[in-house]
Motif scaffolding. Sequence first.
Motif, PDB file in Angstrom:
ATOM      1  N   GLY A  56       0.824  -1.202   0.000  1.00  0.00           N
ATOM      2  CA  GLY A  56       0.000   0.000   0.000  1.00  0.00           C
ATOM      3  C   GLY A  56       0.853   1.244   0.000  1.00  0.00           C
ATOM      4  O   GLY A  56       2.046   1.215  -0.324  1.00  0.00           O
ATOM      5  N   LEU A  57       0.262   2.361   0.389  1.00  0.00           N
ATOM      6  CA  LEU A  57       0.952   3.645   0.389  1.00  0.00           C
ATOM      7  C   LEU A  57       1.304   4.048   1.816  1.00  0.00           C
ATOM      8  O   LEU A  57       0.457   4.016   2.714  1.00  0.00           O
ATOM      9  N   TYR A  58       2.573   4.419   2.017  1.00  0.00           N
ATOM     10  CA  TYR A  58       3.063   4.899   3.303  1.00  0.00           C
ATOM     11  C   TYR A  58       3.715   6.263   3.080  1.00  0.00           C
ATOM     12  O   TYR A  58       3.902   6.694   1.939  1.00  0.00           O
ATOM     13  N   ALA A  91       8.451  12.154   1.743  1.00  0.00           N
ATOM     14  CA  ALA A  91       8.293  11.285   0.571  1.00  0.00           C
ATOM     15  C   ALA A  91       7.164  10.294   0.800  1.00  0.00           C
ATOM     16  O   ALA A  91       6.764  10.005   1.936  1.00  0.00           O
ATOM     17  N   TRP A  92       6.664   9.777  -0.317  1.00  0.00           N
ATOM     18  CA  TRP A  92       5.665   8.712  -0.303  1.00  0.00           C
ATOM     19  C   TRP A  92       6.363   7.385  -0.630  1.00  0.00           C
ATOM     20  O   TRP A  92       7.231   7.345  -1.497  1.00  0.00           O
ATOM     21  N   LEU A  93       5.977   6.331   0.057  1.00  0.00           N
ATOM     22  CA  LEU A  93       6.521   4.999  -0.211  1.00  0.00           C
ATOM     23  C   LEU A  93       5.404   4.124  -0.754  1.00  0.00           C
ATOM     24  O   LEU A  93       4.420   3.841  -0.065  1.00  0.00           O
ATOM     25  N   LEU A  94       5.552   3.712  -1.995  1.00  0.00           N
ATOM     26  CA  LEU A  94       4.572   2.832  -2.627  1.00  0.00           C
ATOM     27  C   LEU A  94       5.082   1.405  -2.492  1.00  0.00           C
ATOM     28  O   LEU A  94       6.032   1.004  -3.176  1.00  0.00           O
ATOM     29  N   VAL A  95       4.471   0.634  -1.604  1.00  0.00           N
ATOM     30  CA  VAL A  95       4.940  -0.713  -1.294  1.00  0.00           C
ATOM     31  C   VAL A  95       4.159  -1.720  -2.133  1.00  0.00           C
ATOM     32  O   VAL A  95       2.929  -1.835  -2.007  1.00  0.00           O
ATOM     33  N   ARG A 115       2.763  -5.285 -13.945  1.00  0.00           N
ATOM     34  CA  ARG A 115       1.347  -5.470 -13.590  1.00  0.00           C
ATOM     35  C   ARG A 115       1.074  -5.048 -12.153  1.00  0.00           C
ATOM     36  O   ARG A 115       0.099  -4.340 -11.872  1.00  0.00           O
ATOM     37  N   GLU A 116       1.936  -5.478 -11.218  1.00  0.00           N
ATOM     38  CA  GLU A 116       1.729  -5.131  -9.808  1.00  0.00           C
ATOM     39  C   GLU A 116       1.918  -3.638  -9.573  1.00  0.00           C
ATOM     40  O   GLU A 116       1.178  -3.029  -8.787  1.00  0.00           O
ATOM     41  N   LEU A 117       2.871  -3.012 -10.258  1.00  0.00           N
ATOM     42  CA  LEU A 117       3.090  -1.576 -10.102  1.00  0.00           C
ATOM     43  C   LEU A 117       1.878  -0.786 -10.577  1.00  0.00           C
ATOM     44  O   LEU A 117       1.398   0.128  -9.881  1.00  0.00           O
ATOM     45  N   VAL A 118       1.359  -1.136 -11.746  1.00  0.00           N
ATOM     46  CA  VAL A 118       0.170  -0.453 -12.270  1.00  0.00           C
ATOM     47  C   VAL A 118      -1.019  -0.672 -11.342  1.00  0.00           C
ATOM     48  O   VAL A 118      -1.776   0.254 -11.032  1.00  0.00           O
ATOM     49  N   ARG A 119      -1.181  -1.905 -10.881  1.00  0.00           N
ATOM     50  CA  ARG A 119      -2.319  -2.223 -10.011  1.00  0.00           C
ATOM     51  C   ARG A 119      -2.233  -1.478  -8.689  1.00  0.00           C
ATOM     52  O   ARG A 119      -3.227  -0.963  -8.183  1.00  0.00           O
ATOM     53  N   ARG A 120      -1.012  -1.404  -8.119  1.00  0.00           N
ATOM     54  CA  ARG A 120      -0.857  -0.752  -6.832  1.00  0.00           C
ATOM     55  C   ARG A 120      -1.053   0.750  -6.941  1.00  0.00           C
ATOM     56  O   ARG A 120      -1.620   1.378  -6.039  1.00  0.00           O
ATOM     57  N   ILE A 121      -0.608   1.357  -8.037  1.00  0.00           N
ATOM     58  CA  ILE A 121      -0.830   2.791  -8.247  1.00  0.00           C
ATOM     59  C   ILE A 121      -2.321   3.093  -8.248  1.00  0.00           C
ATOM     60  O   ILE A 121      -2.788   4.055  -7.618  1.00  0.00           O
ATOM     61  N   ALA A 123      -4.737   1.106  -6.962  1.00  0.00           N
ATOM     62  CA  ALA A 123      -5.383   0.674  -5.715  1.00  0.00           C
ATOM     63  C   ALA A 123      -5.268   1.731  -4.618  1.00  0.00           C
ATOM     64  O   ALA A 123      -6.184   1.888  -3.809  1.00  0.00           O
ATOM     65  N   VAL A 124      -4.140   2.450  -4.561  1.00  0.00           N
ATOM     66  CA  VAL A 124      -3.960   3.451  -3.503  1.00  0.00           C
ATOM     67  C   VAL A 124      -4.476   4.826  -3.924  1.00  0.00           C
ATOM     68  O   VAL A 124      -4.474   5.759  -3.123  1.00  0.00           O
ATOM     69  N   GLY A 125      -4.923   4.962  -5.180  1.00  0.00           N
ATOM     70  CA  GLY A 125      -5.387   6.257  -5.660  1.00  0.00           C
ATOM     71  C   GLY A 125      -4.283   7.285  -5.721  1.00  0.00           C
ATOM     72  O   GLY A 125      -4.464   8.447  -5.341  1.00  0.00           O
ATOM     73  N   LEU A 126      -3.113   6.868  -6.214  1.00  0.00           N
ATOM     74  CA  LEU A 126      -1.942   7.735  -6.196  1.00  0.00           C
ATOM     75  C   LEU A 126      -2.163   9.017  -7.006  1.00  0.00           C
ATOM     76  O   LEU A 126      -1.622  10.071  -6.659  1.00  0.00           O
ATOM     77  N   GLU A 127      -2.974   8.937  -8.059  1.00  0.00           N
ATOM     78  CA  GLU A 127      -3.217  10.117  -8.879  1.00  0.00           C
ATOM     79  C   GLU A 127      -3.944  11.213  -8.101  1.00  0.00           C
ATOM     80  O   GLU A 127      -3.904  12.396  -8.475  1.00  0.00           O
ATOM     81  N   ARG A 128      -4.611  10.838  -7.001  1.00  0.00           N
ATOM     82  CA  ARG A 128      -5.286  11.834  -6.160  1.00  0.00           C
ATOM     83  C   ARG A 128      -4.387  12.363  -5.052  1.00  0.00           C
ATOM     84  O   ARG A 128      -4.696  13.380  -4.427  1.00  0.00           O
ATOM     85  N   VAL A 129      -3.290  11.680  -4.800  1.00  0.00           N
ATOM     86  CA  VAL A 129      -2.391  12.064  -3.710  1.00  0.00           C
ATOM     87  C   VAL A 129      -1.309  13.032  -4.185  1.00  0.00           C
ATOM     88  O   VAL A 129      -0.953  13.967  -3.471  1.00  0.00           O
ATOM     89  N   VAL A 130      -0.788  12.810  -5.394  1.00  0.00           N
ATOM     90  CA  VAL A 130       0.275  13.659  -5.926  1.00  0.00           C
ATOM     91  C   VAL A 130      -0.160  14.294  -7.236  1.00  0.00           C
ATOM     92  O   VAL A 130      -0.960  13.717  -7.988  1.00  0.00           O
TER      93      VAL A 130
END
Length: 347
Positions: A56-58, A91-95, A115-121, A123-130
């Motif tokens: 997830g996102l930390y 910083a943000w940590l995308l685990v 696949r996991e990188l795209v899925r995790r981005i 799943a955490v809604g990274l586009e709304r965070v940064v």
Amino acid sequence: MPEIPGYRRWHFVERFLETPAGPVPVVKTRLERPDRLGAALVRLGVGRGDYRVAPGLYAVGSPGPESPVLATANYKLTFDSLRRELSGLDAWLLVLDTRGVNVWCAAGKGTFGTRELVRRIGAVGLERVVRHRRVVVPQLGAPGVNAREVKAGSGFRVLFGPVRAADAPAYLAAGMKATPAMRRVDFPAAERVKVGLVEFANERKTLAWAAVAFFALAGLGSGWFSFARAFTGLCWGMGSLLLGFLAGNVLLPLLLPRLPGRAFSLKGAEAGILAGAAALLAGLPAAGAAGAWLGAVVGGSWWGMHFTGSSTYTSPTGVEREMRRAIPAQAAGLLAALALWRWGLGW
């Protein structure tokens, strides 16, 4: 403070940061006693398969929409190595979910991958965070990540960061530009020995069964079963085995660049020759001493060959080729060592 569903409330989480995508755990950058104890146990192979954090996102510090995003694995040793180096930074940590495997190995297995990188981005809604659309991937994760596909699937551009987590602050300070030194993969003696120490826990059952076999085989002979001979054979056999074990898992990693040859099985045998000298000085009968020495050589070769999976300088095909050549010789050497061991004990 309530626990977020899907996250275990670890001791290293100090608070939660509210973001447009929901609360994000803020983690400490200082390692504490549980972290150091866990790392020491994992180095010895204890709890290795379960030493992981939730993907997830930390966050570290107080990151905002323009703060960098660093991708890493959910193997806790890797996660700890990265957060420890980010003291004083935001910083943000995308685990990613690498199933508790480090970045390099997970990239080879495909779990630290596109696949996991795209899925995790997503799943955490990274586009709304940064507001920016960049994610830094460690260089050792490059074999599993296709930057073009990540861009197409998530809208985020992949930047390949340095090899070592220790270089992350300098990399970020330089505008996300890596120097040649940051790209270089090294494997110093201390790190090699740490990897070898894992075998102490992995081989516990093997060593226990070997002790039972030595005791039983040594005791059998004329007059049915001799406990005195069984104990003597146990000491000789386990002494030889442990010398080989130390040769392949401690001496070989320590002397790796200095041992002649390229094959790890050969280097392990050379380390076994050195370690086995202790058997020759132990005052055993000639046959017993020769058997113990040869057993140390074979053991060093066998465990040394295992070290191929810990080096960035080997390939799967090269490992398979070496095993096909080495295992028959190791088997022959083992039989000869056992025969000399039994001969030294008497019949």
